[in-house]
Design a protein around this motif. Structure first.
Motif, PDB file in Angstrom:
ATOM      1  N   ALA A 188      70.082  29.370  53.588  1.00 21.91           N
ATOM      2  CA  ALA A 188      71.095  30.561  53.910  1.00 21.91           C
ATOM      3  C   ALA A 188      69.946  31.570  54.464  1.00 21.91           C
ATOM      4  O   ALA A 188      69.021  31.637  54.214  1.00 21.91           O
ATOM      5  CB  ALA A 188      71.611  30.814  52.513  1.00 21.91           C
ATOM      6  N   PRO A 189      70.597  32.331  55.324  1.00 22.11           N
ATOM      7  CA  PRO A 189      69.644  33.481  55.853  1.00 22.11           C
ATOM      8  C   PRO A 189      69.606  34.507  55.002  1.00 22.11           C
ATOM      9  O   PRO A 189      70.074  34.730  53.906  1.00 22.11           O
ATOM     10  CB  PRO A 189      70.423  34.002  57.210  1.00 22.11           C
ATOM     11  CG  PRO A 189      71.779  33.590  56.790  1.00 22.11           C
ATOM     12  CD  PRO A 189      71.769  32.336  56.218  1.00 22.11           C
ATOM     13  N   GLY A 190      68.172  35.203  55.008  1.00 24.39           N
ATOM     14  CA  GLY A 190      67.973  36.104  54.143  1.00 24.39           C
ATOM     15  C   GLY A 190      66.678  35.904  53.471  1.00 24.39           C
ATOM     16  O   GLY A 190      66.378  36.863  52.509  1.00 24.39           O
ATOM     17  N   GLY A 191      66.139  35.093  53.865  1.00 23.82           N
ATOM     18  CA  GLY A 191      64.539  34.932  53.383  1.00 23.82           C
ATOM     19  C   GLY A 191      63.614  36.036  53.787  1.00 23.82           C
ATOM     20  O   GLY A 191      63.939  36.606  54.569  1.00 23.82           O
ATOM     21  N   LEU A 192      62.731  36.372  52.859  1.00 25.57           N
ATOM     22  CA  LEU A 192      61.532  37.245  52.964  1.00 25.57           C
ATOM     23  C   LEU A 192      60.363  36.610  53.694  1.00 25.57           C
ATOM     24  O   LEU A 192      59.698  35.807  52.913  1.00 25.57           O
ATOM     25  CB  LEU A 192      61.225  38.089  51.846  1.00 25.57           C
ATOM     26  CG  LEU A 192      60.376  39.398  52.050  1.00 25.57           C
ATOM     27  CD1 LEU A 192      61.228  40.211  52.882  1.00 25.57           C
ATOM     28  CD2 LEU A 192      60.157  39.762  50.264  1.00 25.57           C
ATOM     29  N   ASN A 193      59.954  37.064  54.957  1.00 20.50           N
ATOM     30  CA  ASN A 193      58.674  36.653  55.424  1.00 20.50           C
ATOM     31  C   ASN A 193      57.395  37.349  54.945  1.00 20.50           C
ATOM     32  O   ASN A 193      56.522  36.813  54.545  1.00 20.50           O
ATOM     33  CB  ASN A 193      58.851  36.810  57.023  1.00 20.50           C
ATOM     34  CG  ASN A 193      59.947  35.750  57.419  1.00 20.50           C
ATOM     35  OD1 ASN A 193      60.127  34.633  57.013  1.00 20.50           O
ATOM     36  ND2 ASN A 193      60.613  36.202  58.532  1.00 20.50           N
ATOM     37  N   ARG A 194      57.572  38.904  54.634  1.00 19.61           N
ATOM     38  CA  ARG A 194      56.313  39.538  54.521  1.00 19.61           C
ATOM     39  C   ARG A 194      57.116  40.696  54.096  1.00 19.61           C
ATOM     40  O   ARG A 194      57.852  41.168  54.526  1.00 19.61           O
ATOM     41  CB  ARG A 194      55.576  39.633  55.416  1.00 19.61           C
ATOM     42  CG  ARG A 194      54.156  40.214  55.256  1.00 19.61           C
ATOM     43  CD  ARG A 194      52.912  39.890  56.484  1.00 19.61           C
ATOM     44  NE  ARG A 194      51.806  40.782  56.156  1.00 19.61           N
ATOM     45  CZ  ARG A 194      51.375  41.850  56.192  1.00 19.61           C
ATOM     46  NH1 ARG A 194      52.176  42.535  56.939  1.00 19.61           N
ATOM     47  NH2 ARG A 194      50.203  42.230  56.077  1.00 19.61           N
ATOM     48  N   LEU A 195      56.247  41.326  53.152  1.00 21.43           N
ATOM     49  CA  LEU A 195      56.396  42.443  52.417  1.00 21.43           C
ATOM     50  C   LEU A 195      55.105  43.633  52.389  1.00 21.43           C
ATOM     51  O   LEU A 195      54.283  43.083  52.057  1.00 21.43           O
ATOM     52  CB  LEU A 195      56.903  42.515  51.170  1.00 21.43           C
ATOM     53  CG  LEU A 195      57.602  43.544  50.601  1.00 21.43           C
ATOM     54  CD1 LEU A 195      59.039  44.057  51.167  1.00 21.43           C
ATOM     55  CD2 LEU A 195      57.892  43.453  48.917  1.00 21.43           C
ATOM     56  N   THR A 196      55.340  44.769  52.938  1.00 23.83           N
ATOM     57  CA  THR A 196      54.362  45.846  53.082  1.00 23.83           C
ATOM     58  C   THR A 196      54.804  47.170  52.339  1.00 23.83           C
ATOM     59  O   THR A 196      55.906  47.468  52.659  1.00 23.83           O
ATOM     60  CB  THR A 196      53.811  46.113  54.377  1.00 23.83           C
ATOM     61  OG1 THR A 196      54.885  46.632  55.154  1.00 23.83           O
ATOM     62  CG2 THR A 196      53.271  44.811  55.112  1.00 23.83           C
ATOM     63  N   VAL A 197      53.917  47.515  51.659  1.00 25.10           N
ATOM     64  CA  VAL A 197      54.429  48.843  50.635  1.00 25.10           C
ATOM     65  C   VAL A 197      53.504  49.731  50.806  1.00 25.10           C
ATOM     66  O   VAL A 197      52.178  49.472  50.676  1.00 25.10           O
ATOM     67  CB  VAL A 197      54.425  48.330  49.155  1.00 25.10           C
ATOM     68  CG1 VAL A 197      55.057  49.584  48.403  1.00 25.10           C
ATOM     69  CG2 VAL A 197      55.513  47.296  49.085  1.00 25.10           C
ATOM     70  N   SER A 198      53.538  51.349  51.280  1.00 30.17           N
ATOM     71  CA  SER A 198      52.782  52.323  50.997  1.00 30.17           C
ATOM     72  C   SER A 198      53.291  53.331  50.060  1.00 30.17           C
ATOM     73  O   SER A 198      54.323  53.590  50.071  1.00 30.17           O
ATOM     74  CB  SER A 198      52.771  52.859  52.639  1.00 30.17           C
ATOM     75  OG  SER A 198      52.236  51.841  53.489  1.00 30.17           O
ATOM     76  N   VAL A 199      52.237  53.858  49.193  1.00 30.81           N
ATOM     77  CA  VAL A 199      52.404  54.776  48.313  1.00 30.81           C
ATOM     78  C   VAL A 199      51.585  55.888  48.626  1.00 30.81           C
ATOM     79  O   VAL A 199      50.289  55.545  48.638  1.00 30.81           O
ATOM     80  CB  VAL A 199      52.360  54.181  46.724  1.00 30.81           C
ATOM     81  CG1 VAL A 199      52.379  55.204  45.842  1.00 30.81           C
ATOM     82  CG2 VAL A 199      53.145  53.033  46.700  1.00 30.81           C
ATOM     83  N   VAL A 200      52.182  57.166  48.666  1.00 30.03           N
ATOM     84  CA  VAL A 200      51.155  58.354  48.646  1.00 30.03           C
ATOM     85  C   VAL A 200      51.625  59.195  47.645  1.00 30.03           C
ATOM     86  O   VAL A 200      52.644  59.553  47.552  1.00 30.03           O
ATOM     87  CB  VAL A 200      51.381  59.014  50.207  1.00 30.03           C
ATOM     88  CG1 VAL A 200      50.606  60.256  50.330  1.00 30.03           C
ATOM     89  CG2 VAL A 200      51.238  57.873  51.143  1.00 30.03           C
ATOM     90  N   MET A 201      50.619  59.576  46.835  1.00 28.03           N
ATOM     91  CA  MET A 201      50.733  60.468  45.621  1.00 28.03           C
ATOM     92  C   MET A 201      50.261  62.002  45.969  1.00 28.03           C
ATOM     93  O   MET A 201      49.213  61.778  46.794  1.00 28.03           O
ATOM     94  CB  MET A 201      50.037  60.040  44.434  1.00 28.03           C
ATOM     95  CG  MET A 201      50.779  58.593  44.175  1.00 28.03           C
ATOM     96  SD  MET A 201      49.833  57.873  42.448  1.00 28.03           S
ATOM     97  CE  MET A 201      48.199  57.657  43.206  1.00 28.03           C
ATOM     98  N   ASP A 202      50.853  63.028  45.527  1.00 25.57           N
ATOM     99  CA  ASP A 202      50.116  64.442  45.420  1.00 25.57           C
ATOM    100  C   ASP A 202      48.889  64.419  44.676  1.00 25.57           C
ATOM    101  O   ASP A 202      48.792  64.105  43.573  1.00 25.57           O
ATOM    102  CB  ASP A 202      51.232  65.149  45.062  1.00 25.57           C
ATOM    103  CG  ASP A 202      50.932  66.486  45.555  1.00 25.57           C
ATOM    104  OD1 ASP A 202      49.951  66.964  45.863  1.00 25.57           O
ATOM    105  OD2 ASP A 202      51.607  67.474  45.104  1.00 25.57           O
ATOM    106  N   ALA A 203      47.658  64.917  45.450  1.00 26.73           N
ATOM    107  CA  ALA A 203      46.573  64.869  45.152  1.00 26.73           C
ATOM    108  C   ALA A 203      46.607  65.761  43.788  1.00 26.73           C
ATOM    109  O   ALA A 203      45.789  65.845  42.885  1.00 26.73           O
ATOM    110  CB  ALA A 203      45.298  65.080  45.851  1.00 26.73           C
TER     111      ALA A 203
END
Length: 529
Positions: free
Chosen positions: A350-365
């Motif tokens: 079935a379609p909908g597979g995940l090839n790659r995932l990238t996450v970016s998190v920026v916190m207030d200093a």
């Protein structure tokens, strides 16, 4: 009947004469308000509800219909830039029949109705052109029936048929859409337009249909029209998946750092390709007899002697000292066809597979401080389902946030909220003031009428002696005319008696002023009547 009406009018007039000026003003305002409200209500009730007579009219058709309505004395309104004519709802169908009988709206003959005008002298070229125009007109009418499409223009390019040409050119088509204000077609709707046009023309593929709007935007072009809906669906799936993962991570960061102190961005590469895999497996179980078996046996018996054959060489040289003897040769082979199990498996991914995932998190200093970024990275990674073996990556950084725009927006929102609250307060004050004024006027009128009623109800006849009544009657008569003065002894005695009576009346007035005043008002009313 006339006497009763005259009596009623006289009572109304006398009652209105006893009303004070303030009460007259209030009664006048109430009557004016009732008359004005009744006028607007009757006008609203008698105004007919309007409905569109014709829509999307050409300028010439609209002008002709308006002239006919004006000649018939029928009220109408124009809407949508004079392209829509509004008339009374109950007369829409009658007017449509009347206008149709007069050939309005005339418009332009399009669609297959053009084929009705061909004669026997029409050439083949004219027939082809007429057929092409009829096909384009029918497609335009079909597309204009879609929601949000005001007008559609379809142009079809049909290649000429040639006898000695093996490869024939493919037909193409172009669609120009005039969309309603605020309407934007999705990828699925664009694909529906391309499929609708391609299915109506022989040998026309959806890839050869170009769709544009009146703003000059290309909605679909050759090579991309068939995949427009697929690309739109892919973007939607990726967006929903990314938003769901980002919300999971943002919830954790808001609890740790506080609201608006961290930003999470998730990029998901979703595989929407559909794959079919077929595999065959063969199995064999011990102890199952074979389906078929073949056994070959070969035997040889003969006298000793040199064996002829083989490759010439020192290895195959016969032994010179060996004596010849008998030779025996036996060969046996068996071939068995065993029963083998065969398993065929078809797997549809079935379609909908995940090839790659990238996450970016920026916190207030300012609030991140000495928080361990490793723990933050692990928490966010678990929240989004990060898999490093798949090639997923996550980046966590602490940087100072620029909150100037947010502070300005918050200040503007606060100012707008305060202005709205102040406006609501002043509106309530105005409404309350008007209501309080009306209530005050009503209260004053009610108190005055109640006071008058109380005075009339509390009035009790005074207990006066005959001398007092005679003196009061004399005073009442003396107030209307002057009596001659009689200078004699009897008059002096009478005057002394009157003085005594007046003294008694004065004492009674000082002791019971309200009753005396009520009695005097009653006398004055009798004198007026």
């Amino acid at each position: 009947m006339q006497s009763a009406l005259a009596g009623t009018l006289e009572r109304v007039r006398s009652t209105f004469a006893t009303v004070s000026m303030a009460q007259k003003v209030v009664i006048g305002l109430l009557l004016a308000g009732l008359l004005l409200g009744g006028f607007f209500f009757s006008r609203w009730i008698t105004t007919p509800t309007q409905a569109p007579l014709f829509t999307n009219l050409a300028a010439s058709d609209a002008s002709a219909i308006v002239e006919e309505l004006q000649a018939a004395g029928i009220d109408y309104d124009l809407a949508d830039g004079s392209g829509t004519i509004m008339v009374a709802k109950d007369s829409v169908y009658d007017l449509r029949l009347q206008m149709s009988g007069q050939g309005l709206p005339a418009g332009a003959d399009t669609g297959y109705s053009l084929l009705d005008e061909q004669g026997i002298t029409t050439s083949e070229f004219q027939q082809q052109i007429t057929y092409k125009r009829a096909l384009e007109g029918e497609l335009s009418k079909t597309l204009e029936s879609l929601d949000g499409v005001n007008q559609a223009i379809v142009s079809v390019a049909l290649p000429e048929e040639e006898v000695f040409v093996s490869e024939r050119a493919e037909p193409t088509a172009s669609v120009l859409l005039d969309l309603a204000a605020g309407t934007q077609l999705s990828g699925q709707q664009i694909q529906a337009v391309t499929n609708l046009v391609s299915s109506s023309v022989v040998n026309l593929s959806p890839e050869q249909v170009t769709v544009t709007n009146t703003a000059g935007q290309v909605l679909s072009s050759p090579g991309s029209g068939i995949t427009a809906a697929a690309g739109d669906a892919r973007s939607q799936v990726e967006m929903e998946y990314q938003n769901r993962l980002a919300a999971n991570a943002q919830q954790i960061l808001d609890r740790v750092l506080g609201p608006n102190r961290a930003v999470v961005s998730v990029r998901a590469d979703v595989d929407l390709d559909q794959r079919d895999t077929t595999s065959k497996t063969y199995t064999y179980e011990e102890g199952i007899p074979p389906i078929s078996e073949k056994r070959d046996v070969e035997e040889y018996e003969g006298g000793g002697g040199a064996i002829v054959g083989g490759v010439l060489g020192p290895e195959n040289m016969p032994d010179a000292g060996a004596n010849g003897g008998d030779a025996n040769y036996t060969k046996e082979s068996t071939t068995a066809n065993n029963a083998v199990g065969e398993t065929t498996e078809v797997v549809q991914a079935a379609p909908g597979g995940l090839n790659r995932l990238t996450v970016s998190v920026v916190m207030d200093a300012e609030v991140a401080g000495n928080l361990p970024q490793a723990q933050i990275q692990a928490l966010v990674g678990n929240a989004v389902g990060l898999d490093q073996a798949r090639g997923d990556a996550i980046t966590v950084a602490a940087m100072p946030f620029d909150n100037a725009a947010a502070d300005a927006a918050a200040a503007d929102m606060e100012a707008a909220r305060e202005a709205e609250a102040a406006e609501q307060m002043w509106s309530m004050i105005r409404t309350g003031g008007i209501a309080a004024g009306i209530a005050l006027v009503v209260l004053i009128v009610w108190l005055r009428s109640r006071k008058r009623g109380d005075v009339q109800e509390d009035y009790e006849p005074l207990e006066l002696t005959d001398d007092m009544l005679a003196e009061l009657d004399r005073i009442r008569i003396a107030s209307t005319r002057e009596e001659p003065t009689i200078d004699n002894r009897a008059a002096e005695l009478e005057a002394a008696e009157r003085m005594k009576v007046r003294t008694d009346i004065s004492t009674m007035i000082s002791e019971r002023p309200d009753e005396v005043a009520a009695m005097l008002r009653g006398w004055l009313t009798e004198n007026k009547s």
